[in-house]
Scaffold this active site. Structure first.
Site, mmCIF file in Angstrom:
data_model
loop_
_atom_site.group_PDB
_atom_site.id
_atom_site.type_symbol
_atom_site.label_atom_id
_atom_site.label_comp_id
_atom_site.label_asym_id
_atom_site.label_seq_id
_atom_site.Cartn_x
_atom_site.Cartn_y
_atom_site.Cartn_z
ATOM 1 N N HIS A 46 35.257 1.727 21.604
ATOM 2 C CA HIS A 46 34.316 2.835 21.388
ATOM 3 C C HIS A 46 34.322 3.886 22.504
ATOM 4 O O HIS A 46 33.330 4.180 23.153
ATOM 5 C CB HIS A 46 32.902 2.397 20.977
ATOM 6 N N HIS A 57 25.365 -12.364 20.930
ATOM 7 C CA HIS A 57 25.412 -10.901 20.866
ATOM 8 C C HIS A 57 26.015 -10.511 19.518
ATOM 9 O O HIS A 57 27.064 -11.028 19.135
ATOM 10 C CB HIS A 57 26.263 -10.382 22.029
ATOM 11 N N GLU A 73 27.239 -7.571 18.439
ATOM 12 C CA GLU A 73 28.252 -6.521 18.284
ATOM 13 C C GLU A 73 29.500 -7.131 17.636
ATOM 14 O O GLU A 73 29.835 -8.301 17.845
ATOM 15 C CB GLU A 73 28.579 -5.852 19.632
ATOM 16 N N ASP A 130 32.610 -7.165 17.977
ATOM 17 C CA ASP A 130 33.709 -7.830 18.693
ATOM 18 C C ASP A 130 33.413 -9.323 18.884
ATOM 19 O O ASP A 130 34.318 -10.104 19.166
ATOM 20 C CB ASP A 130 34.023 -7.151 20.034
ATOM 21 N N HIS A 158 24.042 -6.166 26.286
ATOM 22 C CA HIS A 158 24.324 -4.770 26.101
ATOM 23 C C HIS A 158 23.523 -4.136 24.958
ATOM 24 O O HIS A 158 23.312 -2.926 24.923
ATOM 25 C CB HIS A 158 25.841 -4.686 25.858
ATOM 26 N N ASP A 208 28.193 -10.188 27.051
ATOM 27 C CA ASP A 208 28.891 -9.058 27.690
ATOM 28 C C ASP A 208 28.711 -9.019 29.212
ATOM 29 O O ASP A 208 29.608 -8.551 29.928
ATOM 30 C CB ASP A 208 28.367 -7.732 27.118
ATOM 31 N N TYR A 253 34.097 -1.874 33.676
ATOM 32 C CA TYR A 253 33.266 -2.358 32.568
ATOM 33 C C TYR A 253 31.793 -2.000 32.811
ATOM 34 O O TYR A 253 31.108 -1.477 31.924
ATOM 35 C CB TYR A 253 33.427 -3.878 32.404
ATOM 36 N N HIS A 288 34.062 -11.427 27.606
ATOM 37 C CA HIS A 288 35.319 -10.676 27.785
ATOM 38 C C HIS A 288 35.913 -11.029 29.141
ATOM 39 O O HIS A 288 35.187 -11.110 30.144
ATOM 40 C CB HIS A 288 35.064 -9.161 27.808
HETATM 41 FE FE1 FEO Z 1 28.560 -5.372 23.325
HETATM 42 FE FE2 FEO Z 1 31.437 -7.165 23.773
HETATM 43 O O1 FEO Z 1 30.105 -6.292 22.808
#
Ligand code: FEO
Length: 403
Positions: A28, A82, A84, A86, A148, A167, A195, A228
């Site tokens: 994004h 989370h 999101e 991903d 996040h 995250d 990040y 991540h």
């Molecule tokens: Fe806020 Fe890795 O997604």
């Protein structure tokens, strides 16, 4: 792909079963130059739990890693820290395959997953601080709102000293190395900071609250496993300490000069400004937008105390690459900056007005009224630019000294 991919042991009873995305470059709007990983964790307790999933196209890789340990149908519980995409993109299809007894998320997470996947109450909400018994092991959930997304929470497995942090404490870094001590420190440091700068900086007040909430747990944490990049198994005080510093937006004696140029004049001005900064004792990094991505400018600005922005005027407005990077930086809400604006112009100089407006919105302490040069700067004009660099350096050093 069973038989190809293997799980990686993280602690005695917890395994990494995530996926490596070597080719992703756009997250994004963030240039993920080194790719990323989507980390999922399998807890082999009496009740088997899967914490988070991966981006939908990489589902088979995750399932293959799980299958290297157990039949995925043995999973009893899925936890979404989370929502999101991903981390949740394949959550429902994995749940359909596995048939877990329960799927848990925070209250906001249950709502967000429902809004994404229309899963009609399949997700059960857990409360902040709630415990979940897995038989011989116990998980505890802590909401980390806006770190996040509103739904974000972390899962703490006290017996293993493991904090699964979604995250937060993560980075976009693909690699076969699974642990921080296997990665070159310079790469680790850069991607960790990048990040934070691009994802969490505008949410710094929430990060500070989350750190406060998690502080009592930290002495018991031996491993931090984000969603991540590498798992942290050493230097945890520093890993957390950097978040404490960044969340306070503590600035240092460094400047970033971000600019673009049409025929080289604004670039000449930038170089003279950089020289003025250097001569006055402030290291400067020049970032022409033809050669830098907005997300690397954001990374450079994480701790820098000065932002100097330059653009030529085209069609009565600032050069569009500066519109892009300045809009992006404004959204990241950096605070406590000193700065200045500059640019070359032909028959009007709207770039100065545009840059000044956006820097004012960003509450940047501006030095001077914006330095404009008609067409090509001569030596006198370049000396003015150099003086502007010196003036910015002096103002920044005065601010840092508390003056
Ligand atoms: Fe806020 Fe890795 O997604």
């Amino acid at each position: 792909m069973p038989g190809v991919f293997e799980a990686v042991k993280v602690t005695d009873k917890v395994y990494w079963v995530g996926a490596i995305d070597w080719g992703v470059r756009d997250f994004h709007g963030y240039l993920t130059s080194r790719g990323t990983t989507y980390n999922a964790y399998l807890i082999l307790a009496d009740k088997i739990a899967l914490v988070d999933t991966v981006k939908a196209p990489l589902k088979d890789q995750m399932l293959a890693r799980i299958a290297s340990l157990i039949d995925p149908k043995q999973i009893d519980v899925i936890i979404s820290n989370h929502s999101e995409m991903d981390h949740s993109g394949c959550l429902l299809s994995v749940a359909d395959l596995v048939g877990p007894q329960r799927i848990y998320a925070s209250a906001q997470g249950a709502k967000a997953l429902d809004a994404h996947f229309h899963c009609d109450g399949r997700i059960e909400a857990v409360r902040d601080g709630q415990e979940l018994s897995l038989g011989n092991l116990k998980l505890q959930f802590f909401e980390t709102r806006m770190c996040h997304w509103p739904d974000s929470m972390v899962s703490f497995l006290e017996q293993e000293g493991l904090l699964i942090s979604q995250d937060i404490f993560g980075m976009h870094l693909a690699g076969t190395e699974r642990f921080n001590d296997e990665v070159a420190p310079a790469v680790l440091d850069y991607e960790y900071a990048k990040y934070y700068a691009n994802i969490l900086l505008p949410l710094s007040s929430f990060v500070a609250k989350a750190l406060e909430k998690l502080a009592p747990l930290l002495p018991k944490v031996k491993v931090i496993a984000p969603d991540h990049g590498p798992v942290w198994r050493s230097g945890l005080a520093d890993v957390v300490g950097r978040y404490q510093r960044w969340s306070r937006q503590k600035r240092c004696n460094q400047a970033v000069v971000v600019y673009d140029t049409m025929w080289g004049s604004t670039a000449l001005m930038a170089q003279a400004i950089g020289e003025g900064l250097r001569l006055a004792g402030t290291p400067a990094r020049l970032m022409p937008m033809g050669a830098n991505h907005r997300s690397d400018v954001a990374a450079a600005m994480l701790e820098a105390g000065a932002l100097v922005a330059g653009a030529p005027t085209i069609n009565n407005t600032m050069f569009p690459t500066l519109g892009d990077v300045m809009t992006y930086l404004r959204g990241l809400k950096p605070r406590g900056l000193v700065g200045a604006v500059f640019g070359s112009y032909g028959w009007s100089a709207e770039s100065i007005k545009d840059l000044t407006a956006i820097m004012t919105e960003m509450k940047v302490d501006l030095v001077g009224e914006g330095l404009k040069v008609h067409y090509v700067p001569d030596e006198a004009a370049l000396l003015q630019c150099r003086q502007l660099g010196t003036d910015v350096a002096k103002r920044l050093q005065q601010v840092l000294a508390g003056g």
